[in-house]
Design a protein around this motif. Sequence first.
Motif: not given
Length: 138
Positions: A87, A124, A130
Amino acid sequence: MTIDGFKHVLPITTRWMDVDVYGHVNNVVYYSYFDTVVNEQLVSAGLLDPQTSPVIGLVVETRCTYFRSLTYPAPVKAAMRVTKLGSSSVRYQIALFQGDDPSAAAQGHFVHVYVERATQRPVPIPEPVRALLQTLVV
């Protein structure tokens, strides 16, 4: 370990200053190459501005296993893939290849923990980062 299976490869040229008194690229320079291949990917994708990004990845762990010496002058290929995407952290596997040699001269890993620049507290991984990292997962 061979270059097959790595998702991103960056050519790097060894420099005169990389070589130590023993005539090979000094071990600390390998870590610089690791740092370069990871951050070049983030910067070139427009996902990291080292001066202004509000969220940055801090290195919390590195490791390198050496198989053969890198030399000067010679091209190096820094190959990278993501082996763990959490995360707030990511673990990259990196291998260094000299010239056209199909086997790695060194391999290791590099872990980033994403933090808010202002507080240095974990956050995060930003969604655009990501998304890029997902393309590098093996």
